[in-house]
Design an enzyme around this catalytic site. Structure first.
Site, mmCIF file in Angstrom:
data_model
loop_
_atom_site.group_PDB
_atom_site.id
_atom_site.type_symbol
_atom_site.label_atom_id
_atom_site.label_comp_id
_atom_site.label_asym_id
_atom_site.label_seq_id
_atom_site.Cartn_x
_atom_site.Cartn_y
_atom_site.Cartn_z
ATOM 1 C CG HIS A 248 -0.038 -5.367 4.487
ATOM 2 N ND1 HIS A 248 -0.609 -4.214 4.977
ATOM 3 C CD2 HIS A 248 -1.063 -6.240 4.282
ATOM 4 C CE1 HIS A 248 -1.922 -4.385 5.078
ATOM 5 N NE2 HIS A 248 -2.224 -5.591 4.658
ATOM 6 C CG ASP A 249 5.981 -3.735 5.368
ATOM 7 O OD1 ASP A 249 4.959 -4.329 5.769
ATOM 8 O OD2 ASP A 249 6.642 -2.963 6.095
ATOM 9 C CG HIS B 40 -0.164 -0.073 2.527
ATOM 10 N ND1 HIS B 40 0.476 1.013 3.086
ATOM 11 C CD2 HIS B 40 0.084 -1.109 3.349
ATOM 12 C CE1 HIS B 40 1.073 0.655 4.201
ATOM 13 N NE2 HIS B 40 0.861 -0.644 4.386
#
Length: 428
Positions: free
Chosen positions: A320-321, A45
């Site tokens: 996400h990461d 994101h």
């Protein structure tokens, strides 16, 4: 003159070979040999607000007030939406230039798949990207649950946990710190911890005044592996990571760099030191091989299916990461450090891009790139196009050999996905 130019080019390539070569446009010879058939993207994101509200643990680590964000805690900010739209516009120009879609295309549901984790920041990121990517298509972003619910496909949770698993996971994590193991990981962050504490003015913070935290000096990080939960930790690395994360986001969101550093006049190298805490935190929690294949398993299966979907042309998965870190580790991506970014592993809004190409005989190949906006592009809302692209960094797979054009055979990449998926079955 030509000899001088060639010498300068060789020097530049030696200083930063991967990114410089990746940002050069595909040559005419390449385009004559290959046609782009499909793109599968795993995206982080874009800019979100941190958990820095009054009364939070993070707010107690500094006497200063964190930025007043344009969104609720952990939701996509207005700036994040603008940046993601810009990135979508770049990808539109790229796929049109490569002939995958026509300008202003309105594809079928079989052509395009947008799927996001069921969190506001991931759904919104995918929506903004789609608006820039295909502004006339009114693309539906699929998500499976009500907002603010983690989808098991994207949730980096452990679905197999045993004593044997815990022992192997701790062994692999400790190896990241060398001879000193987990303490060595923290000792490697000493400079980053001290820089972060200084910029926080940690010694003047509520946390220090009440005797809780005056320095990030607890090097005996403890790890918690529970079934159906994300890997977690206790200690200074966890505490400092929350501040690192908030500082990075504040630096992207706040145009005044000195204000973003709570009035301190710090260097770009200092920002990199602060961001390094978050990079190491992500590596330690999600990239140990046995952990990576555990938490990434459902996403690996989904991505493999998309790469092999008969009629698919473009897939956008927004998570996400931790998703990028674990998928990369499970697939055996070689270690890398990204240039032109204070985040060296998974910058905000970054995307792992799998490009499927076919030659004249129909043989298929894969290129894997990490595409991200540089720190300057993020801070200055730089417009992107084929002449001013984002950063494009080629990722390499351990044990696989690319051809002369930098492409892996589709069979080899498919095989690597199969290995990573089967590795999950071997976890005891």
């Amino acid at each position: 003159m030509n000899r001088k130019f060639f010498s300068v080019l060789i020097l530049l390539l030696s200083l930063c070979p991967s990114v410089l070569m990746a940002q050069l446009e595909r040559s005419k010879e390449f385009k004559d040999k290959y046609q782009l058939k499909e793109v599968v993207i795993l995206s982080r994101h874009n800019i979100r607000s941190p958990l820095s509200t009054n009364g939070s643990e993070l707010s107690k680590l500094t006497p200063h007030q964190w930025t007043q964000w344009s969104s609720a805690p952990s939701e996509l900010t207005s700036r994040g939406g603008v940046l993601e739209t810009i990135m979508g516009q770049f990808f539109r120009k790229w796929v049109v230039d490569e002939g995958l879609f026509k300008e202003n295309a309105t594809p079928s549901v079989d052509d395009v798949n947008f799927y996001a984790n069921s969190m506001q920041r991931t759904i919104a990121t995918a929506q903004y990207f789609s608006s820039g990517f295909m502004p006339l298509a009114n693309i539906r972003v699929a998500h499976r649950y009500n907002a603010s619910t983690m989808d098991p496909v994207f949730c980096p949770r452990l679905t197999k946990v045993s004593e044997a698993f815990r022992k192997e996971a701790l062994k692999e994590i400790a190896a990241m710190g060398g001879k000193k193991g987990i303490v060595g990981i923290n000792e490697g962050l000493k400079d980053s911890y001290e820089t972060t504490a200084r910029v926080l003015d940690l010694k003047d913070s509520p946390a220090c005044k009440n005797g809780t935290t005056c320095a990030f000096d607890d090097y005996n990080t403890q790890f918690i592996f529970k079934l159906n939960d994300e890997p977690k930790m206790k200690g200074s690395l966890k505490q400092a990571n929350s501040a690192s994360d908030a500082f990075i986001l504040q630096y992207y969101e706040e145009p005044d760099a000195q204000k973003a550093a709570f009035g301190h006049d710090i260097t770009l190298q200092d920002w990199e030191k602060i961001a390094r805490i978050k990079d190491v935190y992500g590596d330690v929690l999600f990239t140990a091989p046995i952990v990576a294949v555990n938490v990434a398993h459902p996403l690996l299966m989904y991505m493999s299916d998309e790469l092999n979907a008969k009629n698919r042309k473009f897939t956008f998965l927004c998570g996400h990461d931790s998703n990028i870190a674990s998928v990369d580790a499970a697939l055996g991506v070689e270690d890398y450090s990204l240039p032109h970014s204070i985040e060296k592993k998974t910058p905000i809004g970054s995307k792992v891009v799998f490009e499927k190409w076919a030659d004249k005989d129909g043989k298929e190949y894969i290129a894997i790139n990490l595409v991200y906006q540089s720190t300057d592009q993020l801070r200055h809302l730089a417009l992107l196009d084929l002449q001013n692209p984002p950063m494009i960094y080629p990722l390499k797979l351990k044990g696989l050999t690319a051809n002369a054009d930098g492409l892996y055979s589709f069979e080899d990449v498919n095989g690597r996905f199969t290995e990573a998926i089967r590795a999950y079955d071997k976890i005891q």
